[in-house]
Design a protein around this motif. Structure first.
Motif, short mmCIF file in Angstrom:
data_model
loop_
_atom_site.label_atom_id
_atom_site.label_comp_id
_atom_site.label_asym_id
_atom_site.label_seq_id
_atom_site.Cartn_x
_atom_site.Cartn_y
_atom_site.Cartn_z
N PRO A 151 0.93 -1.20 0.08
CA PRO A 151 0.04 0.06 -0.13
C PRO A 151 1.16 1.36 -0.07
CG PRO A 151 -0.06 -1.27 2.15
CD PRO A 151 0.71 -2.13 1.28
N LYS B 46 0.99 2.03 -6.74
CA LYS B 46 0.44 1.47 -7.95
C LYS B 46 -0.39 2.20 -8.54
CE LYS B 46 -1.31 -1.78 -4.93
NZ LYS B 46 -0.60 -1.46 -3.73
N THR C 117 -9.24 -2.27 -7.02
CA THR C 117 -10.51 -2.92 -6.26
C THR C 117 -10.58 -1.79 -5.17
OG1 THR C 117 -8.48 -4.44 -5.43
CG2 THR C 117 -10.42 -5.41 -6.92
N ARG D 211 -14.31 1.51 -2.33
CA ARG D 211 -14.81 2.75 -1.77
C ARG D 211 -16.12 3.30 -2.44
NH1 ARG D 211 -8.97 3.00 -0.91
NH2 ARG D 211 -8.75 3.65 -3.30
N MET E 278 -11.93 -2.18 5.64
CA MET E 278 -11.06 -1.15 5.20
C MET E 278 -10.88 -0.16 6.06
SD MET E 278 -13.50 -0.64 1.75
CE MET E 278 -12.15 0.52 0.63
N VAL F 81 -10.80 -7.21 2.79
CA VAL F 81 -12.19 -7.32 2.34
C VAL F 81 -12.65 -8.84 2.00
CG1 VAL F 81 -14.49 -6.61 1.26
CG2 VAL F 81 -12.47 -4.72 2.13
N GLY G 24 -4.36 -3.43 -7.07
CA GLY G 24 -4.79 -3.93 -5.94
C GLY G 24 -5.59 -5.02 -5.98
N PHE G 25 -5.45 -5.80 -7.09
CA PHE G 25 -5.91 -7.18 -7.07
C PHE G 25 -5.13 -8.04 -8.26
CE2 PHE G 25 -8.30 -10.72 -8.60
CZ PHE G 25 -9.03 -11.17 -7.45
N ARG H 288 -4.59 -9.76 -4.23
CA ARG H 288 -3.79 -9.42 -3.01
C ARG H 288 -3.19 -10.78 -2.15
NH1 ARG H 288 -5.19 -4.12 -2.76
NH2 ARG H 288 -4.52 -2.69 -0.90
N GLN I 109 -6.60 -15.14 -4.28
CA GLN I 109 -7.37 -14.38 -5.17
C GLN I 109 -6.59 -14.68 -6.67
OE1 GLN I 109 -7.27 -10.26 -3.82
NE2 GLN I 109 -9.06 -10.66 -2.41
N ARG J 11 -0.74 11.55 2.03
CA ARG J 11 -1.84 11.12 0.90
C ARG J 11 -3.18 12.11 1.03
NH1 ARG J 11 -1.87 5.15 -1.65
NH2 ARG J 11 -3.06 4.61 0.08
N ASP K 272 -8.04 4.90 6.36
CA ASP K 272 -6.84 3.83 6.58
C ASP K 272 -5.70 4.22 6.09
OD1 ASP K 272 -7.52 4.08 3.95
OD2 ASP K 272 -7.70 2.18 3.34
N ARG L 210 -1.67 -2.37 7.72
CA ARG L 210 -1.78 -2.52 6.19
C ARG L 210 -0.54 -3.10 5.52
NH1 ARG L 210 -3.59 2.69 3.61
NH2 ARG L 210 -3.92 1.68 1.75
P1 ADP Z 1 -3.65 0.59 -1.04
O1 ADP Z 1 -3.00 -0.26 -2.41
O2 ADP Z 1 -3.09 1.75 -1.13
O3 ADP Z 1 -3.77 -0.40 0.24
P2 ADP Z 1 -6.43 0.09 -1.80
O4 ADP Z 1 -6.99 1.27 -2.21
O5 ADP Z 1 -5.96 -0.56 -3.16
O6 ADP Z 1 -5.27 0.86 -1.27
O7 ADP Z 1 -7.34 -0.61 -1.08
C1 ADP Z 1 -7.73 -0.04 0.27
C2 ADP Z 1 -8.36 -1.35 0.81
O8 ADP Z 1 -9.51 -2.02 0.44
C3 ADP Z 1 -7.43 -2.25 1.25
O9 ADP Z 1 -6.65 -1.92 2.66
C4 ADP Z 1 -8.59 -3.40 1.70
O10 ADP Z 1 -9.07 -3.29 2.60
C5 ADP Z 1 -9.51 -3.43 0.57
N1 ADP Z 1 -9.17 -3.96 -0.72
C6 ADP Z 1 -8.62 -3.53 -2.08
N2 ADP Z 1 -8.20 -4.64 -2.65
C7 ADP Z 1 -8.75 -5.74 -2.11
C8 ADP Z 1 -8.27 -6.97 -2.52
N3 ADP Z 1 -7.88 -7.45 -3.85
N4 ADP Z 1 -8.92 -7.97 -1.57
C9 ADP Z 1 -9.36 -7.40 -0.27
N5 ADP Z 1 -9.54 -6.15 0.05
C10 ADP Z 1 -9.27 -5.43 -1.09
#
Ligand code: ADP
Ligand code: ZN
Length: 210
Positions: free
Chosen positions: A9, A13, A31, A36, A53, A59, A85-86, A88, A92, A123, A158, A167
């Protein structure tokens, strides 16, 4: 072209996803942003996802997967997309394969934890449109106001220091194993995520061409 962006995080990315998106004309699918949006709209998924989150936890897959499947089924994704973000977790990644999504390359943006902690504290996100900024590396023209829509900038819950620590732990325990996973398939490209956005962008595009 189907790409995955890996990284802790705050490794940047999202920014690199935008760079690739402009270059290859394929949409970036985050994701985090999908979640959000769901939270903001208070959909059933959003309501369930919010507490995970806010505390920096992952999640549950059923929610993330439902949102992802819906998004990549849309028309603009038919020539490919960039996943930000996917996946993770290894689970998955396996699900993605089971869905028949054949990934061309995985870009891992590497940034040390200390640098990440520093970055996250600067941020800011637009509470109206979700655009993200940074007080040092990507400031808005007017402080506290979104360049894109004029909305107000806020600190994500977060992104609070304690949550950032959590995180990063989640990242090291659950997401980092993906590096080895994709290395084995020969698709991994490692990019040094330190330095200014332009430098990292140049490395990302070079990695894609390599
Ligand atoms: P970052 O990459 O800055 O951590 P993201 O915006 O990608 O933040 O994700 C924010 C939050 O959304 C994560 O901390 C998590 O709770 C949830 N999240 C995002 N992508 C996933 C995923 N692929 N699987 C599970 N939870 C996710
Ligand atoms: Zn905005």
């Amino acid at each position: 072209m189907k790409l995955i962006l890996l990284g802790a995080p705050g490794a940047g990315k999202g920014t690199q996803a935008e760079v690739i998106c402009d270059h290859l004309h394929i949409p970036s699918v985050s994701t985090g942003n999908l979640l959000r949006e769901a939270v903001k709209k208070q959909t059933e998924y959003g309501v369930k996802a919010k507490s995970f989150m806010d505390s920096g936890k992952l999640v549950p897959d059923e929610i993330v997967l439902a949102l992802l499947k819906e998004r990549i089924a849309q028309d603009d994704c038919k020539n490919g997309f960039i996943l930000d973000g996917f996946p993770r977790t290894v689970a998955q990644a396996q699900t993605l394969e089971e869905m028949g999504v054949a990934v061309d390359a995985v870009i891992d943006i590497e940034v040390p934890d200390e640098a990440i902690t520093q970055r996250m504290s600067g941020r800011r996100v637009c509470e109206a449109c979700g655009a993200s900024y940074h007080i040092v590396s990507k400031p808005t023209k007017v402080e506290g106001v979104c360049d894109r829509c004029g909305g107000k900038l806020v600190i994500r819950k977060d992104d609070q220091p304690e949550t950032v620590k959590d995180r990063l732990n989640v990242y090291h325990n659950q997401t980092e194993p993906l590096i080895e996973y994709y290395q084995k398939s020969g698709k991994l490209k490692v990019v040094d995520g330190q330095g200014d956005v332009g430098e990292v962008a140049a490395r990302t595009l070079a990695a894609l061409e390599a």
